[in-house]
Design an enzyme around this catalytic site. Sequence first.
Site, mmCIF file in Angstrom:
data_model
loop_
_atom_site.group_PDB
_atom_site.id
_atom_site.type_symbol
_atom_site.label_atom_id
_atom_site.label_comp_id
_atom_site.label_asym_id
_atom_site.label_seq_id
_atom_site.Cartn_x
_atom_site.Cartn_y
_atom_site.Cartn_z
ATOM 1 N N GLY A 1 0.807 -1.217 0.000
ATOM 2 C CA GLY A 1 0.000 0.000 0.000
ATOM 3 C C GLY A 1 0.836 1.261 0.000
ATOM 4 O O GLY A 1 1.939 1.288 0.526
ATOM 5 N N SER A 2 0.322 2.328 -0.569
ATOM 6 C CA SER A 2 1.122 3.537 -0.745
ATOM 7 C C SER A 2 0.277 4.655 -1.345
ATOM 8 O O SER A 2 -0.944 4.565 -1.404
ATOM 9 C CB SER A 2 2.312 3.219 -1.654
ATOM 10 O OG SER A 2 1.877 2.432 -2.752
#
EC number: 4.1.1.65
Length: 218
Positions: A187-188
Site C-alpha cells: 500500500g502507498s
Amino acid sequence: MPHSQTSASRDSLAGVRLARGASPWLLPTVATAALSLVRARRSGAAKAVAVPATALAAGMLWFFRDPEREIAQGRVISPADGVVQSIMPWKDGRTRVAIFMSPLNVHVNRAPLSGTITSVEHVPGGFVPAFNKESENNERVVWHFDTELGDIEMIQIAGAVARRIVPYLPEGTKVEQGERIGLIRFGSRVDLYLPEGVEVAVEVGQKTVAGVTRIDRD
C-alpha cells in the site's frame, strides 16, 4: 516495446506477468509454499505450514501482478491504480491529485504523459500510513517529466507497509504515456501535480486505473 515493459516481463511465474522488482519478496514465499506442500504428504507439521504458506504465496502473486493495459487517450492519465484521496490547489497555481493505493491494487506506476524524465530523486523519510496527512514526510521518490504541458511532478510515497520504492527508469530517459516507470511495494500513495490552467476530470473517492483513467479535462 517500451523499455520498462520489456524489463517487467522478465519477472514471471506460471504465465502470470509480475512486476519487475517482485522477485526478492515473491520467490522465497513461493519456494516455502512449494516445499511445505511436498513435505505435507509425510509430515503433520508440514501440513500445518502448507496452508498459510500457500495462501501467502497466492497473495504475493496477486500483490505483484502487472497486467497489460490498453493506454487511454488524453493529455494526462492516471499514474496509479487506487482511489482519489484528495484534490488540492497548490500555492504555485498547480493542482495536486493524491491517489491512495491499497494492498489490493496493482502497485506498478505508469508515466502520466509522454516526455523526458528530467530528475528522479529519492527522499528519505518516515513510514506512517499513506492516507495520513503526515505521510507527506514519508520515504518517497520525486519524479519530474519534461512534457508538452511543461514540467510535470509526480511523487511516489511509501506507506506503513510499503517500505521500498523501485524506480525502473533513470534521469534522461524518454518515456511514452502509460509506460511502466516504477513499483511501490504494497500500500502507498502517488501524488500528481497538474500545471496551472489544467482542469481536473476526476473527483475525490473515484477509482483510478493506471494508464486508463484520464485525470484532466478538455
